[in-house]
Design a protein around this motif. Sequence first.
Motif, PDB file in Angstrom:
ATOM      1  N   TYR A   1       0.854  -1.189   0.000  1.00 53.60           N
ATOM      2  CA  TYR A   1       0.000   0.000   0.000  1.00 53.60           C
ATOM      3  C   TYR A   1       0.889   1.238   0.000  1.00 53.60           C
ATOM      4  O   TYR A   1       2.043   1.203   0.426  1.00 53.60           O
ATOM      5  CB  TYR A   1      -0.963   0.016   1.190  1.00 53.60           C
ATOM      6  N   GLU A   2       0.336   2.338  -0.506  1.00 54.76           N
ATOM      7  CA  GLU A   2       1.097   3.586  -0.566  1.00 54.76           C
ATOM      8  C   GLU A   2       0.151   4.772  -0.490  1.00 54.76           C
ATOM      9  O   GLU A   2      -0.863   4.822  -1.197  1.00 54.76           O
ATOM     10  CB  GLU A   2       1.913   3.671  -1.861  1.00 54.76           C
ATOM     11  N   PHE A   3       0.489   5.721   0.370  1.00 54.52           N
ATOM     12  CA  PHE A   3      -0.168   7.022   0.385  1.00 54.52           C
ATOM     13  C   PHE A   3       0.649   7.952  -0.512  1.00 54.52           C
ATOM     14  O   PHE A   3       1.880   8.030  -0.368  1.00 54.52           O
ATOM     15  CB  PHE A   3      -0.221   7.603   1.804  1.00 54.52           C
ATOM     16  N   GLY A   4       0.022   8.633  -1.427  1.00 56.01           N
ATOM     17  CA  GLY A   4       0.780   9.507  -2.322  1.00 56.01           C
ATOM     18  C   GLY A   4      -0.134  10.473  -3.051  1.00 56.01           C
ATOM     19  O   GLY A   4      -1.353  10.508  -2.828  1.00 56.01           O
ATOM     20  N   LYS A   5       0.483  11.241  -3.936  1.00 58.73           N
ATOM     21  CA  LYS A   5      -0.263  12.262  -4.669  1.00 58.73           C
ATOM     22  C   LYS A   5      -0.037  12.122  -6.165  1.00 58.73           C
ATOM     23  O   LYS A   5       1.002  11.634  -6.607  1.00 58.73           O
ATOM     24  CB  LYS A   5       0.146  13.664  -4.213  1.00 58.73           C
ATOM     25  N   THR A   6      -1.039  12.571  -6.921  1.00 64.24           N
ATOM     26  CA  THR A   6      -0.916  12.657  -8.370  1.00 64.24           C
ATOM     27  C   THR A   6      -1.092  14.111  -8.787  1.00 64.24           C
ATOM     28  O   THR A   6      -1.682  14.920  -8.052  1.00 64.24           O
ATOM     29  CB  THR A   6      -1.958  11.779  -9.078  1.00 64.24           C
ATOM     30  N   TYR A   7      -0.596  14.425  -9.979  1.00 63.74           N
ATOM     31  CA  TYR A   7      -0.555  15.827 -10.414  1.00 63.74           C
ATOM     32  C   TYR A   7      -0.976  15.934 -11.876  1.00 63.74           C
ATOM     33  O   TYR A   7      -0.508  15.173 -12.722  1.00 63.74           O
ATOM     34  CB  TYR A   7       0.858  16.384 -10.263  1.00 63.74           C
ATOM     35  N   THR A   8      -1.851  16.867 -12.146  1.00 62.15           N
ATOM     36  CA  THR A   8      -2.233  17.172 -13.526  1.00 62.15           C
ATOM     37  C   THR A   8      -2.354  18.677 -13.681  1.00 62.15           C
ATOM     38  O   THR A   8      -2.521  19.407 -12.687  1.00 62.15           O
ATOM     39  CB  THR A   8      -3.578  16.519 -13.899  1.00 62.15           C
ATOM     40  N   LYS A   9      -2.286  19.141 -14.923  1.00 64.16           N
ATOM     41  CA  LYS A   9      -2.477  20.566 -15.172  1.00 64.16           C
ATOM     42  C   LYS A   9      -3.880  20.972 -14.759  1.00 64.16           C
ATOM     43  O   LYS A   9      -4.833  20.209 -14.906  1.00 64.16           O
ATOM     44  CB  LYS A   9      -2.277  20.878 -16.653  1.00 64.16           C
ATOM     45  N   PHE A  10      -4.000  22.191 -14.286  1.00 67.19           N
ATOM     46  CA  PHE A  10      -5.309  22.678 -13.878  1.00 67.19           C
ATOM     47  C   PHE A  10      -6.120  23.102 -15.092  1.00 67.19           C
ATOM     48  O   PHE A  10      -5.645  23.790 -15.982  1.00 67.19           O
ATOM     49  CB  PHE A  10      -5.196  23.863 -12.933  1.00 67.19           C
ATOM     50  N   ASN A  11      -7.369  22.650 -15.152  1.00 61.97           N
ATOM     51  CA  ASN A  11      -8.344  23.265 -16.046  1.00 61.97           C
ATOM     52  C   ASN A  11      -9.709  23.126 -15.393  1.00 61.97           C
ATOM     53  O   ASN A  11      -9.873  22.441 -14.391  1.00 61.97           O
ATOM     54  CB  ASN A  11      -8.317  22.642 -17.450  1.00 61.97           C
ATOM     55  N   ALA A  12     -10.662  23.764 -15.976  1.00 61.53           N
ATOM     56  CA  ALA A  12     -11.981  23.837 -15.347  1.00 61.53           C
ATOM     57  C   ALA A  12     -12.669  22.482 -15.269  1.00 61.53           C
ATOM     58  O   ALA A  12     -13.600  22.292 -14.500  1.00 61.53           O
ATOM     59  CB  ALA A  12     -12.853  24.825 -16.110  1.00 61.53           C
TER      60      ALA A  12
END
Length: 814
Positions: free
Chosen positions: A583-594
Amino acid sequence: MKISYNWLKDLIALDATVEEVSNMLTGCGLEVEHLEHYQSLKGGLEGIVVGFVKEREKHPNADKLSVCKVDIGTGEDNQIVCGAPNVAAGQKVLVATVGATLYPSKGESFKISKSKIRGEASEGMICAEDEIGLGESHDGILILPDSYEIGKPASDYFPVYTDVVFEIGLTANRGDAASHLGAARDLNAISEIRNSKCEIRNSNIELPSAKVQNPITIKIEDTEGCKRYTGLSISGIEVKASPDWLQNRLKAIGLNPINNIVDATNYVLHELGQPLHAFDADKISVNSIVVKKATEGAKFTTLDKVERSLKGHECLICDAQHPLALAGVFGGLDSGISADTKNIFLESAYFDSVSIRKTAKSHGLSTDASFRFERGTDPNMTIRAIKRVATIILEIAGGEISSEIVDMYPTPIAHAKIEFSLSKSNELIGKEIPKDQVLNILKSLEIEVLETRGDLLTLSVPPYRVDVTRPADVTEEILRIYGLNNIEIGNDIKSTMAFSETETKVKLKNALANYLSANGFNEIASNTLTKSSYYNEAELEQAIKILNPLSSDLDVMRMNMLPSMLEAIQYNRNRRNLDLKFYEFGKTYTKFNADNGQQTKGSIANEQSHLMIALCGKKDPESWNAKGDDVNYFTLRASLEMLLHKAKISKYELAFNEHASLDYASSYVIKNKVLITFGSVKSNLLKPFDMDAEVWFADIDFDLLLELSKQEKFKLQPVSVFPAVRRDLALLIDDSIKYQQLEKIALKTDNKLIKNVNVFDVYKGDKIEQGKKSYALSFILQDESKTLTDELIDAVMQKLIKNYEKEVGAVLRG
């Protein structure tokens, strides 16, 4: 980075021992990670002496061996069996005595011991030059001049250069210390504070006037990439091997000598920190150097014989017709120094650190020059460095200066001005350092005090200190020279606690992690940077790309955590660790759009927290009395439902859907929001990881989980004293009907009395019509306030049957 003790003593009047210098360097921030004792001949010829062959007889048991009596000056002759064809009585030779360790030019070291060779005793070894590292020849033993004295150590006649080398862990901000001069400056500053004499030697260098005029014109077109360019021509040189002193210096710090011209430029680079390059002047078209931007798509072959496609951002050194070098990174194949070179053009320049870093990273190159330019060099060092290398070349390669020094410096780089408060600095340090001592430290670091206004100083910082731009940086400089060890530790501990996560989030994360760890799961932590090849073109449009990635494997921020989980599983399976629960706690990232979420204040990207779970292999360890089942859909589902229970979430729906990455894809949905998606990873995604085992994977939206967990109120409720009742129904339904529909109808019929619904049998076969299936359902009914009567139970069941008939066309089976 390696620093030579002997080299330092050439630059600075240093009387400190190796240990003292090591402590001084570490104390001022140049941490000495390792000390290496260097010898030009490994082993230092220890145990090898001059011997005299008194007698030589043929070995009685071997045609190609000789038995020799050798005098090595001990008063007793040694018998040595020798296989060399040229050994003879009356020769002076080198003898490795018993106990000596030999380090041959090629192969592993070995120790000399008393032995018997074909029945004859042998006490020592008569050496060939390659057997002790003096050369490459193995044609026979090395025969010495008659003047050599018997019994004398070999090192008396074959001098061994020795040195001590400091391996320094240079931090990225200390580009100014990436040379022997940089280390010497810090040692000088520390010595001045300690009132010990340790001055840097005179650096003034005068070149002879140019006798032959062979000027090369210089033009800088890319003024952003090249701030300063200095050049000098030398004619009539001879390219050959470097003298021993130069080879020894370079070998001591781990460099392989190439030829006298290239070695001279490398020597000055490591001495002064200024990268230099030597061009074959006869290969420079029209005696013209142009520094300009590359053309995108153009081809250029570097010294390593690799043809490279240029990106368009590189700074190039060109002549009138074609490129000669990738500025500050790597030379070109066609303009390099060769054995036939007679005339050279020397380059000493200051290139923009960002430009060099982009060029080096985009072409996968890392050189001593790019290492220094990326960190920032001294723009005022170019002339001194070119004079220094020219004097060395004139000494070891001959030739004449054939041009004046041409120095193009369109916009001189100014010294940084900093307003500095002594009281604030002392407050930051935690100790009051006397003002006169601070001023001495600043002077020793070549930081000039322009103006003093009581407590405030206006400082001028030289350009080579690219890391000193703020008052706090000046304080750091003062502190590292004054010595961290000289700052007393007080009785009070002052600390500030800062949390990047709320207490509720930490508690929930800990509760889930504790449950998973207690049930055999292992937590992993993976990099938020990953490779773009994991995503398709449409996905990459939303990716946050790294401008100057360390490698192609770390060129985007991850948009999902499945690839990193598969990397961890692959790594373990390749090492025969087959049964995995991660198991892993983590974050993902994408460009912001509406369309893809809420923007975090001040952010240009969506940042979402996840909890990932993966299962692979067997549920339980293998045992003699149990074969062990593979993990499956229900193994993962059971773990997920326990996690939801831990998060105090009880009201959710299970939905089945299509998913790009998962087979048997299912979701837990709450209020039309997908909380968890899980299933079996598709085989086409496992193939790049060389895995044929089934991997079950779950992606939990941790931000949503936290939000829902906060909404759930914890309530205590007594166990009902009234009994529960079970009733069963067997229904014939269409094959398309899902269990979730039946469960939903039951709970909607009477959610007060119907406590639980379960399917305990499913039948499909020739006894029922095609397109139909039989479900056997059990229902648990209970009223917490009273005992249920048969009439009330029957009424609920009749209502339930009618709803099943009406909503899904169910038929009650007998």
